[in-house]
Design a protein around this motif. Sequence first.
Motif, mmCIF file in Angstrom:
data_model
loop_
_atom_site.group_PDB
_atom_site.id
_atom_site.type_symbol
_atom_site.label_atom_id
_atom_site.label_comp_id
_atom_site.label_asym_id
_atom_site.label_seq_id
_atom_site.Cartn_x
_atom_site.Cartn_y
_atom_site.Cartn_z
ATOM 1 N N LYS A 57 -40.407 65.513 3.997
ATOM 2 C CA LYS A 57 -40.977 65.607 5.342
ATOM 3 C C LYS A 57 -41.136 64.209 5.917
ATOM 4 N N VAL A 58 -40.708 64.037 7.154
ATOM 5 C CA VAL A 58 -40.931 62.801 7.898
ATOM 6 C C VAL A 58 -42.111 63.048 8.835
ATOM 7 N N ILE A 59 -43.171 62.268 8.694
ATOM 8 C CA ILE A 59 -44.395 62.535 9.467
ATOM 9 C C ILE A 59 -44.380 61.800 10.803
ATOM 10 N N ARG A 60 -44.446 60.484 10.774
ATOM 11 C CA ARG A 60 -44.489 59.715 12.017
ATOM 12 C C ARG A 60 -44.379 58.229 11.707
ATOM 13 N N LYS A 61 -44.149 57.454 12.745
ATOM 14 C CA LYS A 61 -44.121 56.011 12.597
ATOM 15 C C LYS A 61 -45.535 55.473 12.696
ATOM 16 N N LEU A 62 -45.859 54.472 11.875
ATOM 17 C CA LEU A 62 -47.196 53.888 11.842
ATOM 18 C C LEU A 62 -47.114 52.383 12.044
ATOM 19 N N ALA A 63 -48.203 51.836 12.559
ATOM 20 C CA ALA A 63 -48.317 50.389 12.728
ATOM 21 C C ALA A 63 -49.749 49.982 12.420
ATOM 22 N N LEU B 98 -44.199 68.789 18.965
ATOM 23 C CA LEU B 98 -43.541 68.683 17.667
ATOM 24 C C LEU B 98 -42.089 68.254 17.801
ATOM 25 N N ILE B 99 -41.399 68.755 18.817
ATOM 26 C CA ILE B 99 -39.988 68.401 18.961
ATOM 27 C C ILE B 99 -39.840 66.937 19.335
ATOM 28 N N ALA B 100 -40.856 66.392 20.052
ATOM 29 C CA ALA B 100 -40.812 64.967 20.389
ATOM 30 C C ALA B 100 -41.011 64.091 19.150
ATOM 31 N N LEU B 101 -41.829 64.561 18.197
ATOM 32 C CA LEU B 101 -42.102 63.787 16.988
ATOM 33 C C LEU B 101 -40.972 63.868 15.964
ATOM 34 N N ASN B 102 -40.269 65.008 15.925
ATOM 35 C CA ASN B 102 -39.320 65.248 14.835
ATOM 36 C C ASN B 102 -37.866 65.332 15.283
ATOM 37 N N HIS B 103 -37.580 64.980 16.515
ATOM 38 C CA HIS B 103 -36.200 65.108 16.982
ATOM 39 C C HIS B 103 -35.278 64.176 16.186
ATOM 40 N N PRO B 104 -34.098 64.670 15.786
ATOM 41 C CA PRO B 104 -33.177 63.832 14.983
ATOM 42 C C PRO B 104 -32.759 62.545 15.680
ATOM 43 N N ASP B 105 -32.743 62.527 17.011
ATOM 44 C CA ASP B 105 -32.333 61.307 17.715
ATOM 45 C C ASP B 105 -33.258 60.129 17.402
ATOM 46 N N LYS B 106 -34.508 60.415 17.034
ATOM 47 C CA LYS B 106 -35.460 59.338 16.752
ATOM 48 C C LYS B 106 -35.213 58.689 15.395
ATOM 49 N N VAL B 107 -34.483 59.366 14.527
ATOM 50 C CA VAL B 107 -34.204 58.800 13.199
ATOM 51 C C VAL B 107 -32.705 58.630 12.995
ATOM 52 N N ALA C 79 -31.284 64.406 7.645
ATOM 53 C CA ALA C 79 -31.177 65.812 7.246
ATOM 54 C C ALA C 79 -32.550 66.495 7.277
ATOM 55 N N VAL C 80 -33.594 65.789 6.820
ATOM 56 C CA VAL C 80 -34.943 66.358 6.860
ATOM 57 C C VAL C 80 -35.382 66.599 8.300
ATOM 58 N N ALA C 81 -35.133 65.609 9.179
ATOM 59 C CA ALA C 81 -35.516 65.760 10.581
ATOM 60 C C ALA C 81 -34.757 66.908 11.230
ATOM 61 N N ASP C 82 -33.475 67.063 10.889
ATOM 62 C CA ASP C 82 -32.680 68.153 11.453
ATOM 63 C C ASP C 82 -33.211 69.504 10.997
ATOM 64 N N ALA C 83 -33.599 69.613 9.711
ATOM 65 C CA ALA C 83 -34.151 70.872 9.204
ATOM 66 C C ALA C 83 -35.478 71.207 9.890
ATOM 67 N N LEU C 84 -36.321 70.198 10.085
ATOM 68 C CA LEU C 84 -37.588 70.432 10.779
ATOM 69 C C LEU C 84 -37.354 70.871 12.216
ATOM 70 N N THR C 85 -36.396 70.263 12.885
ATOM 71 C CA THR C 85 -36.095 70.641 14.269
ATOM 72 C C THR C 85 -35.633 72.090 14.348
ATOM 73 N N ARG C 86 -34.795 72.507 13.400
ATOM 74 C CA ARG C 86 -34.342 73.908 13.388
ATOM 75 C C ARG C 86 -35.516 74.867 13.190
ATOM 76 N N LYS C 87 -36.452 74.518 12.290
ATOM 77 C CA LYS C 87 -37.614 75.383 12.076
ATOM 78 C C LYS C 87 -38.488 75.450 13.320
ATOM 79 N N ILE C 88 -38.678 74.308 13.987
ATOM 80 C CA ILE C 88 -39.496 74.292 15.201
ATOM 81 C C ILE C 88 -38.850 75.141 16.290
ATOM 82 N N ASN C 89 -37.532 75.021 16.449
ATOM 83 C CA ASN C 89 -36.834 75.819 17.460
ATOM 84 C C ASN C 89 -36.905 77.305 17.133
ATOM 85 N N GLU C 90 -36.746 77.646 15.843
ATOM 86 C CA GLU C 90 -36.805 79.053 15.438
ATOM 87 C C GLU C 90 -38.194 79.629 15.681
#
Length: 333
Positions: free
Chosen positions: A156-162, A290-299, A308-319
Amino acid sequence: MFSSISTWWHNVNHCQFCDRDSETSFESTLFDGTPEAAEDRRLREKLVKSQQIHGYELKDFDADRPVCAECLKSRLFFRCSATGGLFPARLNRIRSFDELPKATLVPLTPYAAVAHYLSPDGFALVLKEVVRITSLLNMGIKRSRRDTVPGQTIVKVIRKLATHRRTASPEEAAIQLDLLTAQVGGNAYVDYFWERHDESWSERVVAGHSDRGNPYYRTKWHRTTDYSATCIAVVVEPAQGRTRSNGSAGPRDRRPPPGTKQMDRAEAMTVLGLEPGFTQEQVRAAFRKLIALNHPDKVAHLSPEIRAVADALTRKINEAHGLLKATGRESGR
């Protein structure tokens, strides 16, 4: 005449609830545990103002009549800063909260702003969060400068941190990222990058005085060096090797993953983080977030594993969005 005066005197000097003499009962614990002695009028004004400032609730209370300390405590309610619900003032757990390592909650947990009033239920939630974060830190947050973690699989990819404040060394910045990663639910972070910041400034200072007493100046330079860092918080699991014919583990299991079952309504609600009774506006808002946080374009610049993880998460969110949008129309929401 005497009867009316007696009635007035009784109303002025007796508690409106228990009818006891309240002339000396206004020394009560209202805010921070410090006894306050106040005149009748000052206390009533304070109680009314406290409802507006601090969110107190007074049950069946007449601000124009006196009340004794015992009845006041039984009818004084606070609003919990963790749950938002009302609870009796005598059950305030803020002192127990002060004994916890509050730094583990700042700045990314929902309880970072807890202060003053905390119900028993709110304290239980805060304690559970502290235990969760402390457990992740004790197990050790895995760090990687690359976009993979050696020997681990990113699930799982969560988010970018600083880092939210600059530190004196790169190691301190990494420790700060450890805490932030645990707060958002990760057990590792990748793409770790630290940056050095050198700053300098000057000022004129008096260097001395001439024989005539006139000051003369020199330029004094100040220099500071500190560090900041960024990363991507992830959840990882130990990599699973394939099993050879002799039973030994190989470097990688290339068998195709088993077929996945169709998502049901309960799982879709879990994916989007919705509660029963949701509306279509909440479905759309959760989907967009959620789609803004996990969209494959961001990674897209990261490794194929993370993509691949981001793409799988995006598919689950869309479904999940499609399912809840369809069932929402069927149920009339």
